[in-house]
Design an enzyme around this catalytic site. Structure first.
Site, PDB file in Angstrom:
ATOM      1  N   THR A  29       9.529  -6.866 -35.438  1.00 27.47           N
ATOM      2  CA  THR A  29      10.089  -5.667 -35.293  1.00 27.47           C
ATOM      3  C   THR A  29      11.072  -5.420 -36.292  1.00 27.47           C
ATOM      4  O   THR A  29      11.736  -6.232 -35.746  1.00 27.47           O
ATOM      5  CB  THR A  29       9.716  -4.141 -33.575  1.00 27.47           C
ATOM      6  OG1 THR A  29       9.762  -2.505 -34.492  1.00 27.47           O
ATOM      7  CG2 THR A  29      10.527  -4.930 -32.672  1.00 27.47           C
TER       8      THR A  29
ATOM      9  N   CYS B 207      17.070   1.695 -29.768  1.00 27.36           N
ATOM     10  CA  CYS B 207      15.903   1.234 -29.556  1.00 27.36           C
ATOM     11  C   CYS B 207      15.766   0.038 -28.840  1.00 27.36           C
ATOM     12  O   CYS B 207      16.755  -1.051 -28.989  1.00 27.36           O
ATOM     13  CB  CYS B 207      14.901   1.094 -31.095  1.00 27.36           C
ATOM     14  SG  CYS B 207      14.566   2.876 -31.365  1.00 27.36           S
TER      15      CYS B 207
ATOM     16  N   HIS C  66       7.874  -0.951 -29.454  1.00 28.10           N
ATOM     17  CA  HIS C  66       9.314  -0.604 -29.857  1.00 28.10           C
ATOM     18  C   HIS C  66       9.528   1.111 -29.270  1.00 28.10           C
ATOM     19  O   HIS C  66       9.090   1.702 -30.245  1.00 28.10           O
ATOM     20  CB  HIS C  66       9.270  -0.575 -31.860  1.00 28.10           C
ATOM     21  CG  HIS C  66      10.531  -0.408 -32.227  1.00 28.10           C
ATOM     22  ND1 HIS C  66      11.197  -1.285 -33.294  1.00 28.10           N
ATOM     23  CD2 HIS C  66      11.537   0.500 -32.071  1.00 28.10           C
ATOM     24  CE1 HIS C  66      12.177  -0.298 -33.802  1.00 28.10           C
ATOM     25  NE2 HIS C  66      12.820   0.167 -32.604  1.00 28.10           N
TER      26      HIS C  66
END
Length: 159
Positions: free
Chosen positions: A23, A29, A46
Site C-alpha cells: 500500500t 491512514c 489500509h
C-alpha cells in the site's frame, strides 16, 4: 513475484507465497498487517478513519475505510483461511499528521488510538509499529517470509 496493491479503504488477504502486498501513500491512514508463519497466509488493511459512525452508508460499501469495520473484516478473512489469532504476527504503520495546523483534526492519532482500542478488546498483540510523524509511507508484506518493510522516500526499513 505477484504484486497485490491495497488502496485506501481496501484490504487483501492471500496465501500466495510469491505475493507481495503493498500500500502506498500512508499519511494519517494506517496499514495494519497480519501474517501467519505456519500457514504463510497474510493480509493488509489500509484504513482511513477511526469510526464508521462518521458515515454508516460508506461503511456498508467500503468497510475497510474505517478502523472499527475494517479491522474485524481483515481478521475474519484471515480466520476464514485457517489462521489462528495466537499465531498471527501483527504490525502497523502510518498514522501521521499532515496539513493539520494546531492538531484540530489529528486523524492519525485518532486512527492509532482506535486501532489499539479494537485490537486490545480482541486481545490481538501488535509486535511492531511505525506510526506518527509527518512522513508518507509505503508498506510491503512479503508472503514468502512475512517480512514487512516501510519505505519513506528513498529509505526502506524493516518493521
Amino acid at each position: 513475484m505477484s504484486l497485490v496493491t491495497v488502496g485506501i479503504g481496501d484490504l487483501a488477504v492471500t496465501g500466495d507465497p510469491r505475493a507481495v502486498i503493498v500500500t502506498h501513500g500512508l499519511g494519517s491512514c494506517i496499514a495494519l498487517v497480519a501474517w501467519d508463519p505456519g500457514l504463510r497466509v497474510g493480509g493488509m488493511l489500509h484504513f482511513q478513519l477511526p469510526a464508521s459512525a462518521l458515515s454508516p452508508e460508506r461503511a456498508l460499501d467500503a468497510p475497510g475505510t474505517f478502523a472499527d469495520t475494517g479491522i474485524p473484516l481483515l481478521f475474519h478473512r484471515l480466520y476464514a483461511r485457517g489462521c489462528r489469532k495466537e499465531a498471527l504476527v501483527v504490525k502497523a504503520a502510518g498514522g501521521g499528521s499532515f496539513n493539520d495546523r494546531g492538531g484540530a483534526f489529528d486523524i492519525g492519532r485518532r486512527n492509532h488510538a482506535a486501532m489499539w482500542r479494537i485490537l486490545r478488546h480482541a486481545r490481538v498483540a501488535v509486535v511492531a509499529e511505525d506510526v506518527g510523524g509527518s512522513r508518507s509511507r509505503t508498506v510491503r508484506l512479503f508472503l514468502d517470509s512475512g517480512r514487512v518493510t516501510v519505505q519513506s522516500g528513498d529509505q526502506v526499513a524493516p518493521l
